[in-house]
Design an enzyme around this catalytic site. Structure first.
Site, PDB file in Angstrom:
ATOM      1  N   HIS A  48      99.889  15.868 -46.096  1.00 45.97           N
ATOM      2  CA  HIS A  48     100.488  17.137 -45.659  1.00 45.97           C
ATOM      3  C   HIS A  48     100.406  18.170 -46.785  1.00 45.97           C
ATOM      4  O   HIS A  48      99.890  17.891 -47.878  1.00 45.97           O
ATOM      5  CB  HIS A  48     101.907  16.938 -45.133  1.00 45.97           C
ATOM      6  CG  HIS A  48     102.916  16.419 -46.133  1.00 45.97           C
ATOM      7  ND1 HIS A  48     103.220  17.071 -47.295  1.00 45.97           N
ATOM      8  CD2 HIS A  48     103.704  15.306 -46.112  1.00 45.97           C
ATOM      9  CE1 HIS A  48     104.156  16.408 -47.949  1.00 45.97           C
ATOM     10  NE2 HIS A  48     104.454  15.314 -47.265  1.00 45.97           N
TER      11      HIS A  48
ATOM     12  N   HIS B 209     101.500  17.250 -50.370  1.00 42.34           N
ATOM     13  CA  HIS B 209     100.518  16.454 -51.117  1.00 42.34           C
ATOM     14  C   HIS B 209      99.381  17.355 -51.592  1.00 42.34           C
ATOM     15  O   HIS B 209      98.897  17.240 -52.719  1.00 42.34           O
ATOM     16  CB  HIS B 209      99.909  15.353 -50.230  1.00 42.34           C
ATOM     17  CG  HIS B 209     100.905  14.381 -49.690  1.00 42.34           C
ATOM     18  ND1 HIS B 209     100.944  14.034 -48.360  1.00 42.34           N
ATOM     19  CD2 HIS B 209     101.890  13.679 -50.290  1.00 42.34           C
ATOM     20  CE1 HIS B 209     101.917  13.155 -48.182  1.00 42.34           C
ATOM     21  NE2 HIS B 209     102.506  12.922 -49.321  1.00 42.34           N
TER      22      HIS B 209
ATOM     23  N   CYS C 238     116.323   1.299 -50.531  1.00 39.45           N
ATOM     24  CA  CYS C 238     115.878   2.391 -49.641  1.00 39.45           C
ATOM     25  C   CYS C 238     114.369   2.280 -49.495  1.00 39.45           C
ATOM     26  O   CYS C 238     113.637   2.379 -50.477  1.00 39.45           O
ATOM     27  CB  CYS C 238     116.249   3.754 -50.195  1.00 39.45           C
ATOM     28  SG  CYS C 238     115.492   5.098 -49.229  1.00 39.45           S
TER      29      CYS C 238
ATOM     30  N   CYS D 227     112.380   5.550 -50.455  1.00 43.59           N
ATOM     31  CA  CYS D 227     112.172   5.691 -51.910  1.00 43.59           C
ATOM     32  C   CYS D 227     111.405   4.515 -52.474  1.00 43.59           C
ATOM     33  O   CYS D 227     110.917   4.587 -53.595  1.00 43.59           O
ATOM     34  CB  CYS D 227     113.500   5.748 -52.655  1.00 43.59           C
ATOM     35  SG  CYS D 227     114.507   7.188 -52.319  1.00 43.59           S
TER      36      CYS D 227
ATOM     37  N   CYS E  76     121.020   7.407 -48.243  1.00 42.74           N
ATOM     38  CA  CYS E  76     120.212   7.881 -49.367  1.00 42.74           C
ATOM     39  C   CYS E  76     120.199   9.405 -49.382  1.00 42.74           C
ATOM     40  O   CYS E  76     119.975  10.044 -48.352  1.00 42.74           O
ATOM     41  CB  CYS E  76     118.786   7.334 -49.227  1.00 42.74           C
ATOM     42  SG  CYS E  76     117.581   8.217 -50.235  1.00 42.74           S
TER      43      CYS E  76
ATOM     44  N   HIS F 253     116.519  10.586 -48.252  1.00 36.01           N
ATOM     45  CA  HIS F 253     116.003  10.251 -46.924  1.00 36.01           C
ATOM     46  C   HIS F 253     117.051  10.280 -45.818  1.00 36.01           C
ATOM     47  O   HIS F 253     116.711  10.223 -44.639  1.00 36.01           O
ATOM     48  CB  HIS F 253     115.293   8.900 -46.960  1.00 36.01           C
ATOM     49  CG  HIS F 253     114.067   8.931 -47.824  1.00 36.01           C
ATOM     50  ND1 HIS F 253     114.090   8.593 -49.156  1.00 36.01           N
ATOM     51  CD2 HIS F 253     112.799   9.320 -47.552  1.00 36.01           C
ATOM     52  CE1 HIS F 253     112.869   8.753 -49.666  1.00 36.01           C
ATOM     53  NE2 HIS F 253     112.080   9.201 -48.715  1.00 36.01           N
TER      54      HIS F 253
ATOM     55  N   LYS G  82     112.572  21.313 -45.649  1.00 40.86           N
ATOM     56  CA  LYS G  82     111.841  20.343 -46.459  1.00 40.86           C
ATOM     57  C   LYS G  82     110.685  19.775 -45.630  1.00 40.86           C
ATOM     58  O   LYS G  82     110.847  19.470 -44.455  1.00 40.86           O
ATOM     59  CB  LYS G  82     112.826  19.229 -46.832  1.00 40.86           C
ATOM     60  CG  LYS G  82     112.296  18.204 -47.786  1.00 40.86           C
ATOM     61  CD  LYS G  82     113.445  17.272 -48.191  1.00 40.86           C
ATOM     62  CE  LYS G  82     112.989  16.201 -49.157  1.00 40.86           C
ATOM     63  NZ  LYS G  82     112.112  15.197 -48.607  1.00 40.86           N
TER      64      LYS G  82
ATOM     65  N   LYS H 279     107.766  13.368 -44.298  1.00 38.93           N
ATOM     66  CA  LYS H 279     107.323  12.452 -43.265  1.00 38.93           C
ATOM     67  C   LYS H 279     108.540  11.890 -42.538  1.00 38.93           C
ATOM     68  O   LYS H 279     108.569  11.809 -41.326  1.00 38.93           O
ATOM     69  CB  LYS H 279     106.530  11.306 -43.910  1.00 38.93           C
ATOM     70  CG  LYS H 279     105.202  11.753 -44.470  1.00 38.93           C
ATOM     71  CD  LYS H 279     104.512  10.666 -45.258  1.00 38.93           C
ATOM     72  CE  LYS H 279     105.056  10.553 -46.677  1.00 38.93           C
ATOM     73  NZ  LYS H 279     104.127   9.875 -47.587  1.00 38.93           N
TER      74      LYS H 279
HETATM   75  O1  ME8 Z   1     106.039   9.161 -54.200  1.00 35.34           O
HETATM   76  N1  ME8 Z   1     106.093  19.489 -51.895  1.00 35.34           N
HETATM   77  O2  ME8 Z   1     104.201   8.983 -52.807  1.00 35.34           O
HETATM   78  P1  ME8 Z   1     104.519  10.140 -51.738  1.00 35.34           P
HETATM   79  C1  ME8 Z   1     105.496  19.146 -53.051  1.00 35.34           C
HETATM   80  N2  ME8 Z   1     103.500   6.743 -53.885  1.00 35.34           N
HETATM   81  N3  ME8 Z   1     105.170  17.888 -53.372  1.00 35.34           N
HETATM   82  C2  ME8 Z   1     105.455  16.930 -52.487  1.00 35.34           C
HETATM   83  C3  ME8 Z   1     106.068  17.206 -51.255  1.00 35.34           C
HETATM   84  C4  ME8 Z   1     106.387  18.566 -50.970  1.00 35.34           C
HETATM   85  N4  ME8 Z   1     106.956  18.949 -49.844  1.00 35.34           N
HETATM   86  N5  ME8 Z   1     106.217  16.038 -50.584  1.00 35.34           N
HETATM   87  C5  ME8 Z   1     105.713  15.067 -51.385  1.00 35.34           C
HETATM   88  C6  ME8 Z   1     105.022   8.606 -53.835  1.00 35.34           C
HETATM   89  N6  ME8 Z   1     105.263  15.603 -52.527  1.00 35.34           N
HETATM   90  C7  ME8 Z   1     104.470   7.436 -54.628  1.00 35.34           C
HETATM   91  C8  ME8 Z   1     103.919   7.958 -55.945  1.00 35.34           C
HETATM   92  S1  ME8 Z   1     102.717   7.642 -58.322  1.00 35.34           S
HETATM   93  C9  ME8 Z   1     102.394   6.347 -59.335  1.00 35.34           C
HETATM   94  C10 ME8 Z   1     103.369   6.905 -56.862  1.00 35.34           C
HETATM   95  C11 ME8 Z   1     104.657  14.908 -53.668  1.00 35.34           C
HETATM   96  O3  ME8 Z   1     103.421  10.041 -50.765  1.00 35.34           O
HETATM   97  C12 ME8 Z   1     105.609  13.892 -54.274  1.00 35.34           C
HETATM   98  O4  ME8 Z   1     106.542  14.532 -55.117  1.00 35.34           O
HETATM   99  O5  ME8 Z   1     105.908  10.049 -51.258  1.00 35.34           O
HETATM  100  C13 ME8 Z   1     104.651  13.005 -55.024  1.00 35.34           C
HETATM  101  O6  ME8 Z   1     104.358  13.538 -56.294  1.00 35.34           O
HETATM  102  C14 ME8 Z   1     103.399  13.045 -54.125  1.00 35.34           C
HETATM  103  O7  ME8 Z   1     103.562  14.137 -53.226  1.00 35.34           O
HETATM  104  C15 ME8 Z   1     103.219  11.761 -53.330  1.00 35.34           C
HETATM  105  O8  ME8 Z   1     104.392  11.478 -52.594  1.00 35.34           O
END
Ligand code: ME8
Ligand code: MG
Length: 525
Positions: free
Chosen positions: A17, A20, A125, A128, A143, A146, A294, A297
């Protein structure tokens, strides 16, 4: 000089999204900037594929986890490709070399005496992928992030002696004020260090993961697995147990603010336990919200980057890259709305930058037969002294180096604005009418040469549009092969260089709702 930069690796329980995309674009911009400055760059991104959350989602889709993650990992790769994001490696935690690295790392921590078995009761959680502490749970027992109730878990599993490294980490953060960026995040990390407990680093109830070496009844905790990707991405432990890589330590881990604790604390302590140097910086960016909500997912409020491009019939990702990088300061939260997107890219890319290019190239055709006019050295009439130009470029360089991407863009655009104002003030059409051709040549050259420098320094953000400017200035070389050296201000546009026929750089956006009919008829809005 080497510059190894990484992003967080995304969970593959759903498609990519805008949040990411924001992180990956910013990291791609930084990688491109450092490459442009002549550094050796390695840019790593990828997917985080193990753990209970992904296991459950795969089951829900009636797929075996590997089959399921294969599909989603491809979606992530394709999405980055479509946004002109080009990592040097796309790592998947299901890659064979990653299994190997994580197993060796585990054994190293074990040999150090930092891993022990312990019966544990906690609240887990799944969102998380972590056990929550009382700090993470609301009064209603859910949480904070979430808004779901954590699951009580009683397990005998392996623990990592995090507490052993607490003092060393504290000392490192205090001695390196640029370790955690932006600086305002530092205290937040230091505060949580005071009551730091050892952490559970394996799960007996999760089968989708890397098995604990010597105990196949457990899998390695998904965060330990995931964080180690930063090592696998660029190297491997050799037979003597040394980690061999020309890239380590990383220059920067770019991550979201929600996962700062895992990086600043867990990862730092694991590296210390493994006797490996710490990265230079951990940069925690803010969150992109969507219409003030926000993007998440778990909350079901998600927009695919491709949907934004489709909404405006955009064939190239530059406008989206531009908007995301300029809408908010890197490190702060930002609010995405389609209206604001349209307003900003129309103002900056179509009106300010696009218009300057169009005026400059059209006038060069009209007044100089399409050939860059000759001028005698830099001249005060050009509106910018050499010292001002040097200071301007240095400002942009420092902004990029400091991760201040929005500021770099604003500085670049300020010169575009000034060049437009120069045209308005000098009135090339009046100079032409009065036969003041020497002055006309100076003004036109100054504007064209500004566009030359702008195309180079803005190329990390909008590589496609920047290459378009470069080409319209008559260059036949590849802008992507250019370097930004100290000579940038002096490599002025050669007199007599022939400009191709002008084409609009960027057409004003016309929302599908407001102007679909006009667009279909080819009418400018
Ligand atoms: O946390 N705005 O994965 P993830 C900006 N697998 N950044 C965002 C966001 C948003 N609305 N939503 C998510 C994980 N992110 C772990 C990471 S690293 C060794 C393991 C960012 O899929 C989030 O902060 O939940 C994170 O940096 C990245 O997308 C992946 O999030
Ligand atoms: Mg997340």
């Amino acid at each position: 000089m080497t510059f190894y930069i990484t992003t967080a690796i995304d969970y593959v329980n759903a498609a990519p999204h805008l949040g990411h995309a924001y992180e990956k674009i910013a990291t791609d911009v930084l990688a491109r900037f450092h490459r442009l400055r002549g550094e050796q760059v390695f840019f790593l991104t990828g997917t985080d594929e193990h753990g209970s959350k992904v296991q459950k989602t795969a089951l829900h889709h009636n797929l075996d986890p590997k089959q399921f993650t294969d599909g989603i990992a491809e979606q992530f790769k394709a999405c980055w490709q479509g946004l002109n994001i080009h990592p040097d490696r796309f790592i998947r935690t299901t890659d064979a070399d990653h299994y190997a690295l994580v197993s060796v790392l585990w054994q190293r921590l074990q040999a150090k005496g930092d891993i022990y078995k312990h019966r544990y009761e906690g609240l887990y959680c799944q969102g998380c992928e972590t056990f929550l502490t009382t700090r993470d749970i609301t009064e209603a027992g859910v949480c904070h992030i979430h808004q779901t109730a954590p699951e009580p878990v009683v397990e005998e599993n392996y623990f990592f002696r995090l507490s052993r490294y607490k003092d060393a980490l504290k000392a490192h953060i205090e001695a390196n004020p640029r370790y955690i960026l932006p600086a305002f995040r530092q205290q937040e990390v230091l505060n949580t260090l005071d009551d730091l407990d050892d952490i559970s680093v394996s799960r007996s109830s999760v089968s989708w993961g890397i098995p604990v070496p010597g105990d196949a009844s457990q899998t390695i905790y998904v965060w330990i697995d995931a964080l180690s990707n930063y090592l696998t991405g660029v190297g491997q432990f050799n037979a003597d147990g040394q980690f061999v890589s020309p890239w380590w330590p990383a220059a920067c881990h770019v991550i979201g603010k929600d996962i700062l604790r895992f990086h600043a604390i867990y990862w730092s302590c694991i590296l210390m336990a493994a006797d490996l140097p710490l990265p230079q910086h951990i940069f925690a960016h803010g969150f992109i919200n969507l219409n003030d909500n926000k993007i998440s997912k778990s909350l079901g409020n998600v927009v695919a980057p491709a949907d934004v491009l489709a909404e405006f019939d955009l064939q190239a990702p530059d406008a989206l890259r531009y908007y995301l990088m300029s809408m908010t300061a890197f490190g702060q939260d930002g609010n995405f709305t389609l209206d604001d997107f349209k307003t900003r890219v129309n103002a900056d890319l179509a009106n300010n930058l696009g218009n300057l290019l169009n005026r400059a190239t059209s006038m060069t055709h009209k007044y100089f037969g399409g050939l860059v006019p000759a001028v005698e050295g830099p001249c005060p009439l050009s509106g910018f002294t050499p010292a001002e130009t040097t200071a301007w470029l240095q400002g942009i360089d420092s902004a990029y180096n400091d991760f201040a991407l929005q500021q770099a863009i604003e500085l670049i655009l300020s010169r575009v604005d000034a060049a437009n104002k120069l045209i308005n003030a000098k009135e090339p059409w009046t100079l032409f009418k009065n036969g003041e051709l020497a002055e006309l040549a100076i003004v036109m050259h100054a504007v064209l040469d500004t566009l030359r420098m702008v195309s180079v320094v803005i190329s990390p953000v909008i590589p496609g549009l920047a290459a378009g400017i470069w080409q319209q200035l008559g260059y036949t070389t590849d802008l992507a092969q250019q370097q930004w050296s100290a000579k940038l201000p002096n490599d002025v546009l050669p007199a007599g260089q022939a400009l191709p026929q002008p084409v609009p750089l960027f057409l004003r956006l016309d929302s599908a709702i407001a102007g679909a009919d006009a667009k279909k008829q080819g009418v400018a809005p």
